[in-house]
Design an enzyme around this catalytic site. Sequence first.
Site, mmCIF file in Angstrom:
data_model
loop_
_atom_site.group_PDB
_atom_site.id
_atom_site.type_symbol
_atom_site.label_atom_id
_atom_site.label_comp_id
_atom_site.label_asym_id
_atom_site.label_seq_id
_atom_site.Cartn_x
_atom_site.Cartn_y
_atom_site.Cartn_z
ATOM 1 N N ARG A 86 -18.703 9.875 -77.501
ATOM 2 C CA ARG A 86 -18.785 11.024 -76.584
ATOM 3 C C ARG A 86 -19.761 12.010 -77.184
ATOM 4 N NH1 ARG A 86 -15.473 15.032 -79.153
ATOM 5 N NH2 ARG A 86 -13.510 14.100 -79.800
ATOM 6 N N HIS A 107 -14.269 17.420 -77.174
ATOM 7 C CA HIS A 107 -13.048 16.763 -76.671
ATOM 8 C C HIS A 107 -12.675 17.372 -75.322
ATOM 9 C CE1 HIS A 107 -8.920 15.481 -76.276
ATOM 10 N NE2 HIS A 107 -8.509 16.717 -76.368
ATOM 11 N N TYR A 116 -16.224 19.626 -86.792
ATOM 12 C CA TYR A 116 -15.730 18.430 -87.471
ATOM 13 C C TYR A 116 -16.714 17.264 -87.520
ATOM 14 C CZ TYR A 116 -14.398 17.497 -82.568
ATOM 15 O OH TYR A 116 -14.396 17.354 -81.199
#
Lengths: 356, 331
Positions: free
Chosen positions: A252, A256, A265
């Site tokens: 992706r 998220h 992250y």
Amino acid sequence: MESQFPIIQIMNEQGCIVRSEYREQITKELVMTMYRHLIRTRMFDRKCISLQRQGRIGTYVPYEGQEACQVGSALALRDGDWMFPTYRDHGAMMTFGRSLTQTLLYWKGRTEGCIPPEGRKIVPPSVPIATQIPHAAGTAYAEKRKGTKNAVIVYFGDGATSEGDFHEGLNFASVFNVPVVFFNQNNQYAISVPITRQMKSKTIAQKAMAYDIPGIRIDGNDIFVVYFETQQALERARNGRGPTLIEAVTWRYGAHTTSDDPSKYRDQEESKRRRETADPIKRMERFMQQEGWWDEKWANQVQEEASVEIEQAVAEMERYPKANPADMFDYVFAQPTWTIAEQKNAYFQWKRGIEG
Amino acid sequence: MRTAVNTKTLTLVQAVNDALRTMLKEREDVILLGEDIGKNGGVFRATEGLQEEFGEDRVIDTPLSEAGFTGAAIGMAINGLRPVVEIQFLGFIYPAYEQIMTHAARMRARTMGHFTVPMVIRAPYGAGVRAPEIHSDSTEALFTHMPGIKVVCPSTPYDAKGLLIAAIEDPDPVLFLEPMRSYRAFREDVPEGKYTVEIGKGKKLREGGDVTVIAWGAMVPVAVKAAESAEKKGIQADVIDLRTLYPLDKDIIADSVQKTGRTVIVQEAHATGGLANDILAVINDTSFLYQKAPVERVTGFDVPVPFFAYEDDYLPTPQRVLHAIEKAVNF
């Protein structure tokens, strides 16, 4: 295990067909259909992010980068098949027939967004992780018992394979040899946790071995391999040969959800690099160019048509009748219980009172 | 209780972070587990910076498996650690329900105290932030009903820090519910360093002789607003923030309702089987003869927490609470 479960491609990153046995099945018509869906799916996703930023819909879950997984697998389905999606699979849902308007309503916090389109067996997206996997096994059991040729596809991510429900669903399906395809989109991150911290196993496909069912690892950004491998798994299911686990390796590009900041992250350079080298749409375009099937005018028209469809859906969402609070009470049971009836009555009485 | 004098002005979620940092520093046996709590610092940033400061072996990004890491935390607690697990949203706790119900909550009873489970389960809960579906549950009563676990639910930054530290030090399992609607709603002065707020004690937020309004968590500001509106109409309300949902602070409830004789309970959760009914039982058992009016309950409905387009109709509002206050007073 990686050598036992290599990533299979039909089309490589440069858009070249690497498995010639598929040549003839890859018709211009099929390619054009795939391309249309890929473009529509991507443009819709980008539109939703902008609608969320403007406060016109709520928190949104983007899927950009995973379009080949979703479009390719959904196009492999037949009319009578079942789809069990997650909250990131509206690309697959729209390809299989859920309207854009309904998809927008879902992200606008409207229950109407969960109503299946006429004649389509699309179950509402599962929000808690992996919980839809046993449902798919059960629905497939029911199709088998009814003696149909319908199959079931269930979507889930890499993180879902850590949940008990994943293993329980695969075990149930394999014990009863039911017609279901477990379609994993391994986008390599469960929110912030990379797959290397999610599991020690090097592949997800290898988990099929524990249940003695076929496990296949494919390039999730190659729409051809997604389409043909899903189709073959569905055929096995229809013909009484039981479940298959497909691991489609993808990425992706974005967050998220719109509430998440992926730069916390992971290195966003990786997403940029993958956009250049592995993007499912660019790859398809390279293929079409090499085939001599690429037509700039047609491609612009595809974009134009998608844009019109999306704008119409947004307009429809925005002039949709106001949410009716009665809906919250009216669908809990076939017959409302006395507590719900009393609560509804008291609430509307009070509401009328304050609204004069 | 206080050992510190300096204060910082913190939001509720920052106070949670501060409590965790304080206890990670204070006790080597404290260990945090959960999804996205490490590198990402938690989806609400409740654990921001803690992995960096205390290391990956004390602030653990777990696999995506609520039953798995809650069960593992039980094992750690049995074996001398003090795990604090984060469930990303209360609506995602159900896979771990068996671990909590069957094991965490009854290990002490089953072994006559030989094995114990001193662990904390933190979970943001509640509606009102336009979250996607299933993210807005307030099912505290599933856990207050569960024998063997304490349930705590602060409404302010000060209480959040003090109660979380108390929960970590508690010898038994504690479910620590954090009202996500209040996470960043306001700031208040929070002492630096370690202090505790006693589990099992409510707090009186306003004094008034006419009616008692009882609330917890995200409903506390709703109750206070309603009491302020009532004051303008000449009605003086006692407002009680329960802070601990199990065991209930029987005394603070009884003292107030014996004085006022009229009670309104504000509960975000569904009506049937909700905590309000246990509060009613306390009033019945301690103060029956003092009552001048039936106890009013303002609650969510017996319907699944709706999609966010309907949540303003689902959630108790200051207006609905005021209506109940007037009903109780004018009975």
